[in-house]
Write an enzyme that holds these catalytic residues in place. Sequence first.
Site, PDB file in Angstrom:
ATOM      1  CD  GLU A 127     -23.907 -13.706  21.682  1.00  0.00           C
ATOM      2  OE1 GLU A 127     -22.779 -13.198  21.783  1.00  0.00           O
ATOM      3  OE2 GLU A 127     -24.150 -14.714  21.024  1.00  0.00           O
ATOM      4  N   GLY A 268     -16.698 -15.670  29.007  1.00  0.00           N
ATOM      5  CA  GLY A 268     -15.283 -15.370  28.822  1.00  0.00           C
ATOM      6  C   GLY A 268     -15.082 -13.974  28.245  1.00  0.00           C
ATOM      7  CB  ALA A 269     -14.297 -12.247  25.874  1.00  0.00           C
ATOM      8  CG  MET A 270     -20.299  -9.585  24.069  1.00  0.00           C
ATOM      9  SD  MET A 270     -21.129 -11.011  23.307  1.00  0.00           S
ATOM     10  CE  MET A 270     -21.788 -10.238  21.842  1.00  0.00           C
ATOM     11  CD  GLU A 271     -19.645 -12.083  19.549  1.00  0.00           C
ATOM     12  OE1 GLU A 271     -19.244 -12.451  20.675  1.00  0.00           O
ATOM     13  OE2 GLU A 271     -20.551 -12.683  18.935  1.00  0.00           O
ATOM     14  CG  ASN A 272     -20.022  -6.053  22.999  1.00  0.00           C
ATOM     15  OD1 ASN A 272     -21.087  -6.626  23.030  1.00  0.00           O
ATOM     16  ND2 ASN A 272     -19.146  -6.106  23.998  1.00  0.00           N
ATOM     17  CG  HIS A 304     -13.772 -16.872  19.960  1.00  0.00           C
ATOM     18  ND1 HIS A 304     -14.138 -18.071  19.405  1.00  0.00           N
ATOM     19  CD2 HIS A 304     -14.926 -16.270  20.328  1.00  0.00           C
ATOM     20  CE1 HIS A 304     -15.449 -18.195  19.429  1.00  0.00           C
ATOM     21  NE2 HIS A 304     -15.961 -17.111  19.991  1.00  0.00           N
ATOM     22  CD  GLU A 305     -15.142 -13.198  22.229  1.00  0.00           C
ATOM     23  OE1 GLU A 305     -16.052 -12.898  21.436  1.00  0.00           O
ATOM     24  OE2 GLU A 305     -15.193 -14.220  22.956  1.00  0.00           O
ATOM     25  CD  GLU A 327     -20.176 -17.747  19.531  1.00  0.00           C
ATOM     26  OE1 GLU A 327     -18.946 -17.981  19.509  1.00  0.00           O
ATOM     27  OE2 GLU A 327     -20.649 -16.638  19.897  1.00  0.00           O
TER      28      GLU A 327
HETATM   29  N1  BES Z   1     -20.473 -14.467  21.859  1.00  0.00           N
HETATM   30  C1  BES Z   1     -19.782 -15.144  22.892  1.00  0.00           C
HETATM   31  C2  BES Z   1     -20.066 -14.599  24.255  1.00  0.00           C
HETATM   32  C3  BES Z   1     -21.399 -15.001  24.800  1.00  0.00           C
HETATM   33  C4  BES Z   1     -21.597 -16.284  25.225  1.00  0.00           C
HETATM   34  C5  BES Z   1     -22.429 -14.132  24.920  1.00  0.00           C
HETATM   35  C6  BES Z   1     -22.822 -16.648  25.751  1.00  0.00           C
HETATM   36  C7  BES Z   1     -23.649 -14.498  25.431  1.00  0.00           C
HETATM   37  C8  BES Z   1     -23.856 -15.768  25.857  1.00  0.00           C
HETATM   38  C9  BES Z   1     -18.267 -15.077  22.678  1.00  0.00           C
HETATM   39  O1  BES Z   1     -17.864 -14.881  21.383  1.00  0.00           O
HETATM   40  C10 BES Z   1     -17.720 -16.402  23.093  1.00  0.00           C
HETATM   41  O2  BES Z   1     -18.016 -17.364  22.455  1.00  0.00           O
HETATM   42  N2  BES Z   1     -16.948 -16.448  24.154  1.00  0.00           N
HETATM   43  C11 BES Z   1     -16.442 -17.658  24.731  1.00  0.00           C
HETATM   44  C12 BES Z   1     -14.965 -17.777  24.596  1.00  0.00           C
HETATM   45  C13 BES Z   1     -14.528 -18.271  23.257  1.00  0.00           C
HETATM   46  C14 BES Z   1     -13.033 -18.305  23.150  1.00  0.00           C
HETATM   47  C15 BES Z   1     -15.089 -19.616  22.889  1.00  0.00           C
HETATM   48  C16 BES Z   1     -16.806 -17.588  26.193  1.00  0.00           C
HETATM   49  O3  BES Z   1     -17.232 -16.523  26.647  1.00  0.00           O
HETATM   50  O4  BES Z   1     -16.693 -18.598  26.870  1.00  0.00           O
HETATM   51 ZN    ZN Z   2     -17.900 -16.573  20.146  1.00  0.00          ZN
END
Ligand code: BES
Ligand code: ZN
Length: 877
Positions: A127, A268-272, A304-305, A327
Amino acid sequence: MRTETAPIVRLEDYRPTDFLIDTVALDVILDPTATMVRAELSLRRNPDGRADAPLVLQGDELTLHSIALDGTPLATELYLADPQGLTIRGPLPASFNLTVETVVNPSANTKLMGLYRSGGNYCTQCEADGFRRITYFLDRPDVLSVYTTRLEAERDDAPLLLANGNLVESGDIPGGSRHYAVWHDPHPKPAYLFALVGGTLDTVAEDFVTASGRKVEIAIHVEAGKRDRAAYALDALKRSMRWDETAFGREYDLDVFNVVAVSDFNMGAMENKGLNIFNDKYVLASSDTATDADYAGIETVIAHEYFHNWTGNRITCRDWFQLCLKEGLTVFRDQEFSSDERSRPVKRIADVRTLRTQQFAEDSGPLSHPVRPRTYREINNFYTATVYEKGAEIVRMLRGLIGAPAFRRGMDLYFERFDGTAATIEDFLSCFAEASGQDLAHFAQWYEQAGTPVVTASGEYEAASGTYRLTLRQSTPPTPGQPIKKPMVIPIALGLVGVSGEALPMVTTNEASVDEDGLFVLDTDAATITFTGLPEQPVPSLLRGFSAPVRLEATLSDDELLVLFRHDSDPFNQWQAGQTLATRHIRAMMRGERVGATFGEGLGHFLDRYATNDPAFAAQVLALPSEADIAREIGRDINPTAIHEARLAVKRALGAELAPRLKALHAALRSADAYSPDAASAGRRSLRNTALDLLAGGAPAEGETLAAAQFDQADNMTERFGALAVLALIPGQAREEALAAFASRYRDNPLVLDKWFALQAGIPEEAILDRIAELARHPAFSMGNPNRVRSLYGSFAMTNATQFNRDDGRGYDLIADTVLALDPRNPQIAARLLTAFRTWRILEPVRRGKAEAALRRVAATQGLSPDVSDIAGRSLD
Ligand code: BES
Ligand code: ZN
């Protein structure tokens, strides 16, 4: 090199693709520097696309190895390939298989997008548009395909091979040292949800049985040797899965759920799908290495993920303009989860603090944009506080307006109707309109109009008739590209409080205006509510629970605020009244006025009442508004040093006034029990640390002694680091010794050293630039790791207001230089760091000039990434 200014992408230009990709079969031969990716795509013309259009696939830094159509190598004159794309002109059949082999170098991938190496392992981040760095593809979220992924590697190099979906086959490759695994994901998904992992990882796993009886193996995989810090993440995952079943009726839908923690990760992390990949900061925790805030962060991000599995994966976004569809909604869901697991009011206060510091700041400056933007140049720059936090507030307002039962029915309808599709905000809202029978057309403005609405309130009491007239007005300041604003639908939860704290009756002349829960909806420029039958002049308690993401300006006296601070039945507004009083004191101090004792006395009473029965809440009340909060309230000609000094003066006065109480609290809240991260214990530690901090403000010598003792004796990171943070603000030997002891104790733990970098980067002293230069040379520091960069430079720019905003401009120069040094290596992280300049226009003229000069220097640099170029350009607009 890519062009400096990326073209503008517009929502209004959306059209479906000319082709669809039904299935994707990937064969990935992992190699550190030359990974071979063979992709077999089954394509067909999209009935909604153009009948004769060529096939145009995106790529990014790809090397094409071979290409075949329905098994026959494609003649060179029939296609055009470069690292950025692949176009096939020739007459194409209505459906066909395309087999493309590309070669990528994961070790050279410093952008951490696509396939890269972290800690000796292979992992991916796709992503928003990273899949095109793995193979040529229709890399956009409305192209949904069923993926089968075969991975092959040296067994010793990568004993663990993971991809999305379920494992269907694995084994050794005869006659050698290699092995393979085949994964199949039956759920159609966009390419941004693709993931693979290969490497040596330690695992903690457990079976989870879903509400309907499906057995799922859930597993957390961490870098070798870190297994003993994975338990809390697994626990948080189980609780998240159960919560989504009860709160939203959503079950998990594969046989396995894998979470992999890596040490190099942009976000922070990714929801693959079925294979979440995490920054290990949001997985690893032990009492010795993680604070209570870290534990809470892990719980939030794991949830979240996981929640994205339904809000994001099963239902994804039609295009990236709809990013808040997944999001904002998923942030709302993780906030609700944490509220249910912990204290709801304390969670609300913490979330509103984040909203105000991040989103309000963004929304009042040049980077302000609607929750659903209409244009972008670089989508990675739109994962913002506005899309996330304000996006979550819109969902919360929606629930408030239509009520929880209709909200749940609307969610059920959304899941039922749009499962397996790529949806839009209109799709989402249509479900709630249908479920509630309400017209949400005006409410939908929240997605379109940028800027923070200001609500002003004034009241008039007429004793003779017992009538109280409350007038509410709204206006929204102009934002880039939106000079003229319309009125919004603003749900205002309210109550009337008597001087001795009792809730007063709310009888209005117009029955419909305030409902039985005290909700008033302001959807015009101004409105007046007339309350009757009031025996005394009421104190209005407005925007209870922060019922809308607006700035409230109410003309209450200090005494009226004190009534709310003491007696409001709404804990959020109780806290808010305290913050407003504190802000007033600090601003009075800045004007050189004498500050009365009101707030200190109020706080004293408050502590007597709440310190024991709700320490987490008491800690929130005791924490003064941040310098950024005060700057935002003032709004123009900001001198961060003046704010810092006034705030410090108030802190000193309060600390001195409350010293005996604070000392007693600090002693009483010391726990003899073994550490537990639960909310109640965390609340006590939070109050203990906050009390110590305030005490050290009023009585530095005593504070230093107590902090040094707490630092030495602590058996957990929360108290050890809390003490260190207090010491860090007191120059001298004790501080340097504690910092050195901390660094030596944790020399092999980069995540803990991040706290040490961050703490020092925030020291508000002139000499900080030398300290930062020295820390940048520390063996544990690296510009290649996003967590290190955020800890040192990010913390400096975002938390050290006086030094980032030095009047000699050297703070700005340091960040500008760092952005430019980082940009070629990791443009996403560089662009994020540059957003530290987002409030430059509200500074006083000298600092404003220096900040602008630094921004202009960045903008004028040749060969900028689209990411940095976009932020620099918009910041200067
Ligand atoms: N889908 C996002 C990760 C992401 C963010 C991918 C930007 C590509 C570009 C993931 O679900 C997300 O939102 N992660 C947050 C943490 C969350 C608890 C709000 C993050 O990575 O900060
Ligand atoms: Zn997210």
